[in-house]
Design an enzyme around this catalytic site. Structure first.
Site, PDB file in Angstrom:
ATOM      1  N   GLU A 197      47.947  41.443  41.707  1.00 15.29           N
ATOM      2  CA  GLU A 197      49.982  41.415  41.483  1.00 15.29           C
ATOM      3  C   GLU A 197      50.629  42.803  41.933  1.00 15.29           C
ATOM      4  O   GLU A 197      51.963  43.132  42.508  1.00 15.29           O
ATOM      5  CB  GLU A 197      50.937  41.088  39.977  1.00 15.29           C
ATOM      6  CG  GLU A 197      50.011  43.165  39.308  1.00 15.29           C
ATOM      7  CD  GLU A 197      48.187  43.199  39.168  1.00 15.29           C
ATOM      8  OE1 GLU A 197      47.745  44.733  39.781  1.00 15.29           O
ATOM      9  OE2 GLU A 197      47.373  42.477  40.180  1.00 15.29           O
ATOM     10  N   ARG A 211      50.227  44.332  45.368  1.00 19.17           N
ATOM     11  CA  ARG A 211      50.782  43.459  46.533  1.00 19.17           C
ATOM     12  C   ARG A 211      52.231  42.324  46.221  1.00 19.17           C
ATOM     13  O   ARG A 211      53.816  43.608  46.839  1.00 19.17           O
ATOM     14  CB  ARG A 211      49.635  43.010  47.479  1.00 19.17           C
ATOM     15  CG  ARG A 211      49.658  41.525  46.985  1.00 19.17           C
ATOM     16  CD  ARG A 211      48.391  41.219  47.782  1.00 19.17           C
ATOM     17  NE  ARG A 211      47.567  41.790  47.395  1.00 19.17           N
ATOM     18  CZ  ARG A 211      45.645  41.369  47.815  1.00 19.17           C
ATOM     19  NH1 ARG A 211      45.731  40.309  48.754  1.00 19.17           N
ATOM     20  NH2 ARG A 211      45.459  42.136  47.309  1.00 19.17           N
ATOM     21  N   LYS A 246      52.557  52.140  43.204  1.00 17.34           N
ATOM     22  CA  LYS A 246      52.800  50.659  42.312  1.00 17.34           C
ATOM     23  C   LYS A 246      52.294  51.442  41.292  1.00 17.34           C
ATOM     24  O   LYS A 246      51.118  52.204  40.906  1.00 17.34           O
ATOM     25  CB  LYS A 246      51.376  50.448  42.775  1.00 17.34           C
ATOM     26  CG  LYS A 246      50.672  48.766  42.032  1.00 17.34           C
ATOM     27  CD  LYS A 246      49.350  48.881  42.060  1.00 17.34           C
ATOM     28  CE  LYS A 246      48.587  47.720  41.436  1.00 17.34           C
ATOM     29  NZ  LYS A 246      47.749  47.566  41.358  1.00 17.34           N
ATOM     30  N   LYS A 277      41.165  39.218  33.990  1.00 18.49           N
ATOM     31  CA  LYS A 277      39.700  39.714  34.176  1.00 18.49           C
ATOM     32  C   LYS A 277      38.910  39.984  33.685  1.00 18.49           C
ATOM     33  O   LYS A 277      38.878  39.625  31.558  1.00 18.49           O
ATOM     34  CB  LYS A 277      40.414  41.734  34.349  1.00 18.49           C
ATOM     35  CG  LYS A 277      41.342  41.898  35.647  1.00 18.49           C
ATOM     36  CD  LYS A 277      41.824  43.118  36.293  1.00 18.49           C
ATOM     37  CE  LYS A 277      42.295  43.972  36.824  1.00 18.49           C
ATOM     38  NZ  LYS A 277      42.196  43.526  37.838  1.00 18.49           N
ATOM     39  N   ASP A 319      47.249  45.996  33.430  1.00 18.28           N
ATOM     40  CA  ASP A 319      46.407  45.020  34.492  1.00 18.28           C
ATOM     41  C   ASP A 319      45.294  44.183  33.801  1.00 18.28           C
ATOM     42  O   ASP A 319      44.447  44.050  33.704  1.00 18.28           O
ATOM     43  CB  ASP A 319      46.727  45.205  36.003  1.00 18.28           C
ATOM     44  CG  ASP A 319      46.147  44.052  37.250  1.00 18.28           C
ATOM     45  OD1 ASP A 319      46.455  43.103  36.368  1.00 18.28           O
ATOM     46  OD2 ASP A 319      45.638  43.808  37.828  1.00 18.28           O
ATOM     47  N   ASP A 345      45.794  51.345  36.465  1.00 18.02           N
ATOM     48  CA  ASP A 345      46.159  50.714  37.950  1.00 18.02           C
ATOM     49  C   ASP A 345      47.683  50.822  37.842  1.00 18.02           C
ATOM     50  O   ASP A 345      48.996  50.766  39.109  1.00 18.02           O
ATOM     51  CB  ASP A 345      46.369  48.657  37.015  1.00 18.02           C
ATOM     52  CG  ASP A 345      46.409  48.629  38.460  1.00 18.02           C
ATOM     53  OD1 ASP A 345      46.158  49.276  39.251  1.00 18.02           O
ATOM     54  OD2 ASP A 345      46.240  47.205  38.489  1.00 18.02           O
ATOM     55  N   ASP A 371      45.686  38.028  39.808  1.00 16.76           N
ATOM     56  CA  ASP A 371      45.261  39.841  39.673  1.00 16.76           C
ATOM     57  C   ASP A 371      45.714  40.736  40.920  1.00 16.76           C
ATOM     58  O   ASP A 371      44.821  41.512  40.889  1.00 16.76           O
ATOM     59  CB  ASP A 371      44.252  39.636  39.308  1.00 16.76           C
ATOM     60  CG  ASP A 371      43.318  41.283  38.744  1.00 16.76           C
ATOM     61  OD1 ASP A 371      43.792  41.196  38.382  1.00 16.76           O
ATOM     62  OD2 ASP A 371      41.951  41.147  38.725  1.00 16.76           O
TER      63      ASP A 371
END
Length: 458
Positions: free
Chosen positions: A309, A311, A225, A237, A230, A248, A307
């Site tokens: 995102e 996956r 990933k 967030k 993010d 991230d 949030d």
């Protein structure tokens, strides 16, 4: 040769370093000259793990040091040495077996690390005189520090394009093939979910692909990933949750470093590295809650929360991984806060659809002192990802089993019968500990390398 920070090959003036466990302490102390033994006793030193003591010379000055450790095979047992000892060269006193020597060298290198791109450390580490047989250990160290450096670098210098440049340089150095699918070309080549997450950023989303190895060897696909920052998207967030979101892309850092390590060690494997690299930004074209997006596999996904995102970008990459018909797929992701609630920051959560694969990774983690913990793919919890208008949702209103449901979402995009494991990593040290400076961290990396060595028959 260029040695890692904290090491020297110059034996001149290197002082002896005694490495002692608490159980060995009394026997070791009995071998000391009386004045030195009296000095050790006066300091009330007992070789407890994480301690050290400098020793006087019989004629004055510094004569050596003793390092108190715990498990001799745990690299972090030695992490306090480089910045606890005086800045000079040290040689290990006495005989040590190969495994303990490797752990010492790796721990010394991990303990010597400081992220220095923007400021110089307050002091240099002490130097360890290298011993024969350090090649693999130094490659493992380099991989661990690669993870740390990638994660620690702020997003303005580690966006999708910089991640591409680094992966491309690694590919060129090791004779691997490399390409990237960038921007709207993601739509043309049917990676719509990656595009949807990254399209709002001024930095184009992309899929990085590296291929290396002999087609006759077992094929392993590594997926990471690569969300380089993010914000949470439109489901923004809070400030404290966004503060460290440069990390991230920690899954990508692990996958890239592992690919580099496999190539450096020339393991008899064929590897493909897939990194969906995006920035989850807020903008006029940001994907929105309630939208239904397409995926490479043809499964429609309702966006419950922007949030969640990671996956979403991974599902296209995992679909592509399955199309390559490999023997094994491994993915790495800083995927859920729920995994941290369940297991804390130090234990990555392992999910797998293959019991033998999971047990092999867990066993490697125990042997390498690089632990992880298996979590269940409890498929009845797919009900938490039900959508009224699409095949699946990327989240739901329940806060139950958040790490499990994320892994179940990913499994939906892995072909049945294909061995797959997913590691949900924190990739971060919240505070300074010996050998673990605050910031980016490699987790499960040494364990998975040992797993791949076994798969390669080494």
């Amino acid at each position: 040769m260029n040695l890692p920070l904290g090491f020297t090959d110059n034996a001149a003036d290197a002082l002896p370093l005694h490495v002692v466990t608490r159980a060995e302490f009394a026997a070791w102390q009995a071998t000391l000259p009386a004045p030195i033994a009296a000095w050790v006793a006066a300091q009330q030193f007992d070789a407890s793990p994480g301690t050290l003591l400098t020793l006087p010379g019989l004629e004055g000055g510094l004569g050596g040091a003793v390092l108190g450790i715990g498990d001799p095979l745990d690299p972090y047992s030695y992490g306090h040495a480089p910045f606890g000892l005086p800045i000079r060269a040290w040689r290990v006193a006495g005989a040590r077996d190969a495994a303990a020597t490797a752990a010492l060298q790796l721990g010394w290198g991990l303990g010597s690390y400081r992220f220095s791109r923007y400021r110089q450390p307050l002091r240099a580490p002490a130097q360890l005189l290298i011993e024969p047989g350090h090649g693999e250990t130094f490659d493992l160290l380099a991989a661990s520090l690669r993870v740390r450096d990638l994660i620690n670098t702020p997003t303005e210098h580690m966006g999708p394009e910089q991640l591409q440049e680094i992966a491309q340089e690694i590919a060129q150095r090791h004779g691997a093939q490399f390409d990237a699918v960038v921007g709207d070309e993601l739509l043309a080549q049917n990676f719509p979910a990656i595009h949807a997450v990254g399209r709002a950023s001024h930095r184009a989303p992309r899929l990085l692909r590296l291929s290396w190895g002999d087609s006759a060897h077992p094929h392993v696909v590594l997926v990471g990933k690569g969300v380089c920052f993010d914000t949470g998207g439109l489901d923004l967030k809070p400030a404290d949750g966004m503060r460290n979101m440069k990390k991230d892309m920690g899954g990508a850092a692990h996958a890239i470093a592992l690919a580099e390590l496999v190539m450096a060690r020339k393991l008899p494997l064929r590897i493909t590295l897939l990194v969906p690299a995006v920035e989850n930004a807020v903008g006029p074209d940001a994907f929105r809650p309630g939208e239904v997006i397409a995926t490479r596999q043809g499964i429609s996904v309702e966006i419950d929360n922007t949030d969640a995102e990671g996956r979403v970008v991974l599902c296209d990459a995992l679909t592509h991984a399955g199309e390559l018909s490999p023997a094994l797929v491994l993915d790495f992701a800083t995927l859920t806060g729920a995994a941290r609630i369940a297991l804390g920051p130090d234990l990555p959560a392992l999910y797998s659809n293959d019991d033998a694969l999971a047990l092999a990774w867990l066993d490697a983690g125990m042997h390498q002192r690089d632990p992880l913990w298996r979590m269940p793919l409890w498929r009845p919890y797919l009900r938490y990802l039900t959508s009224a208008i699409a095949d699946i949702a990327n989240g739901g209103p329940s806060k139950m089993a958040g790490s499990v449901t994320a892994a179940l979402y990913l499994e939906r995009f892995v072909p049945a019968g294909l061995p797959w494991a997913h590691l949900d990593v924190y990739s971060w040290n919240d505070s300074d500990r010996p050998g673990r400076p605050a910031g980016g961290e490699a987790q499960g990396l040494r364990a998975v390398y040992a797993l791949l060595k076994a798969r390669a028959g080494i």
